[in-house]
Scaffold this motif. Structure first.
Motif, short mmCIF file in Angstrom:
data_model
loop_
_atom_site.label_atom_id
_atom_site.label_comp_id
_atom_site.label_asym_id
_atom_site.label_seq_id
_atom_site.Cartn_x
_atom_site.Cartn_y
_atom_site.Cartn_z
N PRO A 1 -3.13 -63.50 38.98
CA PRO A 1 -3.53 -65.06 39.38
C PRO A 1 -2.65 -65.73 40.50
O PRO A 1 -1.47 -65.27 40.48
CB PRO A 1 -3.05 -65.81 37.82
N ASP A 2 -3.20 -66.34 40.97
CA ASP A 2 -2.50 -67.36 42.23
C ASP A 2 -2.15 -68.49 41.74
O ASP A 2 -1.08 -69.15 42.34
CB ASP A 2 -3.66 -67.48 43.40
N ASP A 3 -2.57 -69.13 40.70
CA ASP A 3 -2.16 -70.50 40.15
C ASP A 3 -0.97 -70.53 39.48
O ASP A 3 -0.54 -69.89 38.39
CB ASP A 3 -3.42 -70.96 39.09
N PRO A 4 0.01 -71.19 40.20
CA PRO A 4 1.55 -71.20 39.45
C PRO A 4 1.46 -71.77 37.87
O PRO A 4 2.38 -71.38 37.28
CB PRO A 4 2.41 -72.01 40.54
N VAL A 5 0.54 -72.60 37.78
CA VAL A 5 0.51 -72.97 36.27
C VAL A 5 0.20 -71.96 35.22
O VAL A 5 0.88 -72.06 34.16
CB VAL A 5 -0.81 -74.11 36.27
N VAL A 6 -0.58 -71.01 35.59
CA VAL A 6 -0.50 -69.90 34.50
C VAL A 6 0.78 -69.29 34.39
O VAL A 6 1.06 -69.10 33.09
CB VAL A 6 -1.27 -68.75 35.58
N TYR A 7 1.58 -69.14 35.29
CA TYR A 7 3.17 -68.57 34.92
C TYR A 7 3.84 -69.63 34.48
O TYR A 7 4.77 -69.34 33.45
CB TYR A 7 3.65 -68.03 36.28
N GLU A 8 3.50 -70.93 34.47
CA GLU A 8 4.43 -71.84 33.78
C GLU A 8 4.27 -72.15 32.37
O GLU A 8 4.96 -72.09 31.68
CB GLU A 8 4.29 -73.28 34.52
N LYS A 9 2.95 -71.94 32.22
CA LYS A 9 2.49 -71.93 30.85
C LYS A 9 2.91 -70.79 29.99
O LYS A 9 3.40 -70.73 28.79
CB LYS A 9 0.82 -71.86 30.80
N ARG B 1 -9.35 -62.50 33.15
CA ARG B 1 -8.64 -63.86 33.35
C ARG B 1 -8.29 -64.41 32.41
O ARG B 1 -7.24 -65.29 32.35
CB ARG B 1 -10.05 -64.74 34.07
#
Length: 196
Positions: free
Chosen positions: A175-183, A25
């Motif tokens: 990960p499914d959360d787009p915030v992970v990729y934005e960070k 994670r």
């Protein structure tokens, strides 16, 4: 169960096909295998840095990331597609709306003829290097592409077929959360691949 889906642990968390010795994670996708084998991570990151971020006379980092995202999408590599789509969006004036249009269909996306022709070459490379025809190259040249741009497009597409297979072949966490990729995009734009 889908034969392409990675196995699930008892708690429902996705686990890689091999024990990476990390909390996935905290290090999803390619980051886990790179921590597992830092001696191979160094040249892989150096290649990504050279292809996607190093100074280039004509292709912007955003355009090069867009090629990487497009190939990753065609390869159905969810992690690499989402990652490089976010990286492209962070560096292109039209952001994620343009990236989404290119990923859906570059023919209808608001990109120049040259980039559209380079994306066609990238798509051919993704199928097979032998699918890059003299006609595709001639069309790219006619649209204004230089030999360097054609070379780099072929190499980006070929490299991302490898990166995609590396990530998916080990069944790493996506990960499914787009915030992970934005960070991750913020980190890459600020520090690049070599220092990330």
């Amino acid at each position: 169960m889908d034969r392409h889906a990675p196995p699930c642990g008892r708690d429902g968390d996705v686990i890689a096909h091999i024990d990476l010795g990390i909390d996935e994670r905290a290090h999803p996708g390619i980051r886990g295998p790179m921590r597992f084998r830092p001696e191979t991570a160094k040249p892989l990151n150096a290649l990504a840095e050279a292809l996607l971020r190093a100074p280039h006379p004509t292709l912007t980092p955003g355009e090069r990331e867009l090629i990487a995202a497009y190939v990753s999408g065609l390869n159905e590599c969810r992690f690499c597609c989402a990652t490089h789509a976010a990286f492209a969006a962070a560096q292109l004036p039209s952001g994620m709306p343009l990236v989404d249009r290119v990923l859906r269909d570059p023919v209808d996306a608001e990109v120049g003829d040259k980039l559209r022709a380079l994306l066609r070459i990238a798509e051919a490379v993704r199928r097979s290097g032998r699918d890059v025809t003299a006609e595709l190259v001639a069309a790219a040249r006619e649209a204004g592409a230089t030999d360097l741009e054609i070379h780099d497009t072929v190499l980006i597409a070929a490299a991302f077929c490898m990166y995609n297979r590396y990530v998916d072949g080990l069944g790493t966490l996506v990960p499914d959360d787009p915030v992970v990729y934005e960070k991750a995009a913020e980190r890459i734009v600020r520090h690049g691949y070599v220092e990330s």
